[in-house]
Motif scaffolding. Sequence first.
Motif, PDB file in Angstrom:
ATOM      1  N   HIS A   1      10.805  37.601  98.354  1.00 21.73           N
ATOM      2  CA  HIS A   1       9.843  36.679  97.770  1.00 21.73           C
ATOM      3  C   HIS A   1       8.527  37.438  97.596  1.00 21.73           C
ATOM      4  O   HIS A   1       7.971  37.969  98.561  1.00 21.73           O
ATOM      5  CB  HIS A   1       9.609  35.454  98.660  1.00 21.73           C
TER       6      HIS A   1
ATOM      7  N   HIS B   1       6.016  39.537  94.229  1.00 15.04           N
ATOM      8  CA  HIS B   1       5.698  39.737  92.816  1.00 15.04           C
ATOM      9  C   HIS B   1       5.899  41.193  92.418  1.00 15.04           C
ATOM     10  O   HIS B   1       5.776  42.111  93.251  1.00 15.04           O
ATOM     11  CB  HIS B   1       4.249  39.313  92.518  1.00 15.04           C
TER      12      HIS B   1
ATOM     13  N   GLU C   1       4.905  44.608  90.202  1.00 18.06           N
ATOM     14  CA  GLU C   1       3.703  45.280  89.737  1.00 18.06           C
ATOM     15  C   GLU C   1       4.068  46.097  88.496  1.00 18.06           C
ATOM     16  O   GLU C   1       4.917  46.996  88.557  1.00 18.06           O
ATOM     17  CB  GLU C   1       3.142  46.211  90.817  1.00 18.06           C
TER      18      GLU C   1
ATOM     19  N   GLN D   1       6.352  39.517 100.232  1.00 16.48           N
ATOM     20  CA  GLN D   1       5.275  38.892 101.004  1.00 16.48           C
ATOM     21  C   GLN D   1       5.652  38.585 102.450  1.00 16.48           C
ATOM     22  O   GLN D   1       4.827  38.782 103.359  1.00 16.48           O
ATOM     23  CB  GLN D   1       4.804  37.633 100.281  1.00 16.48           C
TER      24      GLN D   1
ATOM     25  N   PRO E   1       7.570  39.913  84.822  1.00 17.18           N
ATOM     26  CA  PRO E   1       7.290  38.530  85.221  1.00 17.18           C
ATOM     27  C   PRO E   1       5.988  38.448  86.021  1.00 17.18           C
ATOM     28  O   PRO E   1       5.675  39.316  86.834  1.00 17.18           O
ATOM     29  CB  PRO E   1       8.492  38.152  86.085  1.00 17.18           C
ATOM     30  N   SER E   2       5.247  37.401  85.790  1.00 20.12           N
ATOM     31  CA  SER E   2       3.987  37.172  86.516  1.00 20.12           C
ATOM     32  C   SER E   2       4.200  36.110  87.586  1.00 20.12           C
ATOM     33  O   SER E   2       5.071  35.251  87.475  1.00 20.12           O
ATOM     34  CB  SER E   2       2.889  36.729  85.548  1.00 20.12           C
ATOM     35  N   GLY E   3       3.372  36.186  88.627  1.00 16.87           N
ATOM     36  CA  GLY E   3       3.463  35.195  89.686  1.00 16.87           C
ATOM     37  C   GLY E   3       4.536  35.532  90.704  1.00 16.87           C
ATOM     38  O   GLY E   3       5.281  36.508  90.589  1.00 16.87           O
ATOM     39  N   ALA E   4       4.592  34.702  91.753  1.00 11.35           N
ATOM     40  CA  ALA E   4       5.551  34.917  92.846  1.00 11.35           C
ATOM     41  C   ALA E   4       6.948  34.521  92.404  1.00 11.35           C
ATOM     42  O   ALA E   4       7.142  33.533  91.686  1.00 11.35           O
ATOM     43  CB  ALA E   4       5.121  34.125  94.072  1.00 11.35           C
ATOM     44  N   LEU E   5       7.923  35.307  92.843  1.00  5.14           N
ATOM     45  CA  LEU E   5       9.319  35.081  92.474  1.00  5.14           C
ATOM     46  C   LEU E   5      10.208  35.174  93.700  1.00  5.14           C
ATOM     47  O   LEU E   5       9.906  35.903  94.658  1.00  5.14           O
ATOM     48  CB  LEU E   5       9.792  36.125  91.452  1.00  5.14           C
TER      49      LEU E   5
END
Length: 278
Positions: free
Chosen positions: A106, A108, A110, A137, A164-168
């Motif tokens: 989990h 993001h 870069e 994270q 992709p942007s944001g948390a995944l």
Amino acid sequence: MASNNRRIAALSIAGLRGRRMKLQYSQSLGASGWRLTQHFKPGWLPSLCVLCMLPLLVGLGCWQLVRAEEKRVLLAGQEARRQAPPIRLDALDLTSPPAFQRIRLHGHFEAAHSLLLDSRVHQGQVGVELLQPFLDQPSGRWVLINRGWLPWPDRRIPPRFVTPSGALDVLAWVYVSPGQPLVLAGERGTSWPRLTNRVELDAFWQELGRDGLSVELRLEPGPAALAVDWPIVSMSPEKHLGYAVQWFALAAALCALFIYFGIHQAREVRDAASHRHE
């Protein structure tokens, strides 16, 4: 006294018979060997070739059988790992991560430090594989994730990709290379995204000044994945078995030719001898 003489005479007769039987047996063996040489004369050069080539061909066939068994074990282990539930990154044995271990992450991606692994073929097309740093994270560790293959039809135009942007939440698995890859050169560029033929993870994290995982992770199919249907092995066990059959067939053909040549040579020698007597 007479009985002792008769016993000695009987032993002498038995000894003479034994020596006669041994002489007859040795003569029969000599005759058998002589008859064999009369019907089989391969010559020293073909014999030397067979002595050199036959162990090599049989050894190559056995080696292919061993490789086939290794590939079966590898595929079975891969399938077992794929069926196992994923674990968190902080539960992974970082000293020796097991190949194909599934990881749940989990965090993001870069995009600033992306790597493009060059000369990757997918379904007959040449392209690149996109590798990007990913910050997990829960563990606070960086990992390098291979998002998969993307085409590169025109070498004059840089390959395009979207990060992709944001948390995944992503699923990946540990990739351990089966051996040192054969490459033509090292780094192909210094700017980002960087085109390269080989990924040196320790050097990569040292350059970025980060504490990153020293093994590559590969994405499972999902929103962030590209073409991720990598072959697990470069050659299937069935191909290795096919090669083994070919090597053993060559060994059998060599033996058959050796026997045929020896019989043919012996026949020619007999024919030449009979013509001389005539």
